[in-house]
Design a protein around this motif. Sequence first.
Motif, PDB file in Angstrom:
ATOM      1  N   HIS A  36       0.796  -1.222   0.000  1.00 22.89           N
ATOM      2  CA  HIS A  36       0.000   0.000   0.000  1.00 22.89           C
ATOM      3  C   HIS A  36       0.831   1.275   0.000  1.00 22.89           C
ATOM      4  N   ARG A  81      -3.490  -4.538  11.276  1.00 26.75           N
ATOM      5  CA  ARG A  81      -4.672  -4.990  12.016  1.00 26.75           C
ATOM      6  C   ARG A  81      -4.275  -5.912  13.165  1.00 26.75           C
ATOM      7  N   ARG A 101      -4.685   2.543  15.697  1.00 25.47           N
ATOM      8  CA  ARG A 101      -6.076   2.984  15.570  1.00 25.47           C
ATOM      9  C   ARG A 101      -6.210   4.118  14.548  1.00 25.47           C
ATOM     10  N   ASP A 105      -6.713   3.222   7.292  1.00 27.71           N
ATOM     11  CA  ASP A 105      -8.093   2.870   7.623  1.00 27.71           C
ATOM     12  C   ASP A 105      -8.174   1.358   7.778  1.00 27.71           C
ATOM     13  N   PRO A 106      -9.295   0.836   8.291  1.00 27.20           N
ATOM     14  CA  PRO A 106      -9.346  -0.597   8.608  1.00 27.20           C
ATOM     15  C   PRO A 106      -9.035  -1.518   7.420  1.00 27.20           C
ATOM     16  N   VAL A 107      -9.452  -1.145   6.222  1.00 22.09           N
ATOM     17  CA  VAL A 107      -9.223  -2.028   5.073  1.00 22.09           C
ATOM     18  C   VAL A 107      -7.741  -2.020   4.677  1.00 22.09           C
ATOM     19  N   VAL A 108      -7.138  -0.837   4.680  1.00 28.54           N
ATOM     20  CA  VAL A 108      -5.700  -0.753   4.396  1.00 28.54           C
ATOM     21  C   VAL A 108      -4.906  -1.497   5.477  1.00 28.54           C
ATOM     22  N   ARG A 109      -5.376  -1.400   6.723  1.00 28.22           N
ATOM     23  CA  ARG A 109      -4.667  -2.083   7.819  1.00 28.22           C
ATOM     24  C   ARG A 109      -4.716  -3.608   7.689  1.00 28.22           C
ATOM     25  N   ASN A 110      -5.638  -4.127   6.891  1.00 30.84           N
ATOM     26  CA  ASN A 110      -5.656  -5.567   6.623  1.00 30.84           C
ATOM     27  C   ASN A 110      -4.459  -6.012   5.795  1.00 30.84           C
ATOM     28  N   ARG A 111      -3.833  -5.083   5.081  1.00 32.91           N
ATOM     29  CA  ARG A 111      -2.746  -5.441   4.164  1.00 32.91           C
ATOM     30  C   ARG A 111      -1.381  -4.966   4.660  1.00 32.91           C
ATOM     31  N   ALA A 191     -10.196  11.293   9.058  1.00 33.11           N
ATOM     32  CA  ALA A 191      -9.937   9.898   9.397  1.00 33.11           C
ATOM     33  C   ALA A 191      -9.070   9.247   8.331  1.00 33.11           C
TER      34      ALA A 191
ATOM     35  N   SER B  42      -6.213   3.868  -3.314  1.00 30.60           N
ATOM     36  CA  SER B  42      -6.614   3.222  -2.058  1.00 30.60           C
ATOM     37  C   SER B  42      -7.252   4.191  -1.061  1.00 30.60           C
ATOM     38  N   GLU B  54     -10.786 -11.433   3.947  1.00 33.28           N
ATOM     39  CA  GLU B  54     -10.600 -10.089   4.497  1.00 33.28           C
ATOM     40  C   GLU B  54     -10.794  -9.023   3.432  1.00 33.28           C
ATOM     41  N   PRO B  55     -11.491  -7.938   3.776  1.00 31.59           N
ATOM     42  CA  PRO B  55     -11.658  -6.872   2.788  1.00 31.59           C
ATOM     43  C   PRO B  55     -10.319  -6.236   2.413  1.00 31.59           C
ATOM     44  N   VAL B  56     -10.105  -6.049   1.133  1.00 39.52           N
ATOM     45  CA  VAL B  56      -8.903  -5.369   0.641  1.00 39.52           C
ATOM     46  C   VAL B  56      -9.317  -4.408  -0.473  1.00 39.52           C
ATOM     47  N   LYS B  57      -8.478  -3.398  -0.698  1.00 39.25           N
ATOM     48  CA  LYS B  57      -8.749  -2.455  -1.778  1.00 39.25           C
ATOM     49  C   LYS B  57      -8.081  -2.985  -3.038  1.00 39.25           C
ATOM     50  N   THR B  60      -5.158  -1.631  -5.160  1.00 39.44           N
ATOM     51  CA  THR B  60      -3.805  -1.587  -4.615  1.00 39.44           C
ATOM     52  C   THR B  60      -3.328  -3.003  -4.281  1.00 39.44           C
ATOM     53  N   GLU B 126     -16.502   3.437  11.942  1.00 38.91           N
ATOM     54  CA  GLU B 126     -15.071   3.124  11.924  1.00 38.91           C
ATOM     55  C   GLU B 126     -14.766   2.136  10.789  1.00 38.91           C
ATOM     56  N   ALA B 127     -15.605   1.113  10.654  1.00 40.89           N
ATOM     57  CA  ALA B 127     -15.343   0.075   9.640  1.00 40.89           C
ATOM     58  C   ALA B 127     -15.324   0.655   8.227  1.00 40.89           C
ATOM     59  N   SER B 129     -14.617   3.772   7.472  1.00 42.39           N
ATOM     60  CA  SER B 129     -13.928   5.077   7.478  1.00 42.39           C
ATOM     61  C   SER B 129     -12.930   5.214   6.332  1.00 42.39           C
ATOM     62  N   GLY B 130     -12.550   4.092   5.713  1.00 42.07           N
ATOM     63  CA  GLY B 130     -11.641   4.188   4.571  1.00 42.07           C
ATOM     64  C   GLY B 130     -12.371   4.188   3.248  1.00 42.07           C
TER      65      GLY B 130
END
Lengths: 291, 161
Positions: A36, A81, A101, A105-111, A191, B42, B54-57, B60, B126-127, B129-130
């Motif tokens: 990312h 994450r 935190r 963001d949460p989705v980017v933090r997954n990677r 955010a 992203s 898992e959710p990913v963008k 990217t 929060e979930a 927020s991206g």
Amino acid sequence: MQVPAPFEYERATSVDHAIGLLGRLGGSARLVAGGHSLLPMMKLRLTDLEYLIDINDLHADLGHVRVERDEVRIGAMVRHRELLESAELARALPVFAEAERVIADPVVRNRGTIGGSLCQADPSEDLSAVCGALDAVCVIRGADGERLVPMDGFHRGPYETAVGPDEMLTEVRIPLHPGGSSAFEKVERRAGDWAVASVAAAVQVEDGLITGARVGMAAVGPDTVTVPGLSEALRGQRPSEELYTHAAEIAARACDPATDTRGSADYKRHLAGELTRRTLRRAVAGTEGKA
Amino acid sequence: MRLTTTVNGEEVTREVEGRLLLVHFLRDHLGLTGTHWGCDTSNCGTCVVWMDGEPVKSCTVLAAMAGGREVRTVEDLADGDRLDPVQQGFMECHGLQCGFCTPGMMMTARALLDRNPDPSEGEVREAISGQICRCTGYSTIVRSVRWAAEHECAEREEASS
């Protein structure tokens, strides 16, 4: 449409395999973990690579968070994450969850991974400040074995690290101190954004006196992973608001921010000082009743 | 290069360039245009799909990175004619206006509810927020996800009684 320039894709199946590929392909190869940071740079044609080595399969080897008696070991492939959600890590080093935190963001933090974040060496990247404040040591592996590089010497400048072209970061080791605590503060425009400024502080207090203190900052200069002179100024002192003000002045002097769309240099310098004051105050409060 | 991956439960193999992004693989090579392609940086999250749960963008992530992994897209949410409760929630609560952000929002919402079946409004915010809704219809999106959560909780209670 943003598309990277052509490259050859390779997938590493082990750390040794990755290092072997780097050795064979030389400086024209780069490792990619979450991607990312690197993929956006490749799309903007800011990188020059011929081979991309995907190390996501190494999560099984480098995905550990081990809290030991006097040290925490974090594998380079641990994702944001996982750092955020590790209760054990939050107990030992609260600064990680506080930072995670508000990283992306949460989705980017997954990677995204800790290894990728540190190796990207972006001056605005928050985990580098965290690891700088915690006096982390980076484990770098090459064909000839491992070497240890403290966070102080890990970044060689923006987007440059001590990791050689045929080496990889495999682990981050963080010393644990009895009576130690840590805190993180970030100011961002919205955010998930990069910091206008962020600061991490780690302190150790024994018998009412500070025995160790470090501060790392992000987004306020080319290399602010640690604030020089701050540890010396705080060691042996009794925590007080006057002392935090003194530390804030040292931090503000140590930074070299640039005016951009996120704020003026003066504002960022002000934030560097103020966030230093706040993180030190909270880190010291976190040590109470610990040692 | 030869890429083999599983998309919505089906194994597919295609010849692709290493630099191909997952979002373009799904849309242009597999014709799965439910996944939208937005900012390319992203930031906007309309391209969110699942990779190994898992959710990913997907703007990217390289298609090559999905090799040997399981990808799930918005096309897989409904079970035949039966909409997923998240999709139903978006319908009931006006969770979409122009619909551009919807696939990404729904994939993230589904992942959230699978991990946390009764999220607070704050946790929903929060979930997502991206992810950006260009109509700024966030309140109705949050309400839609809450509708799905309540609906699923009620269904579970009914099933267990």
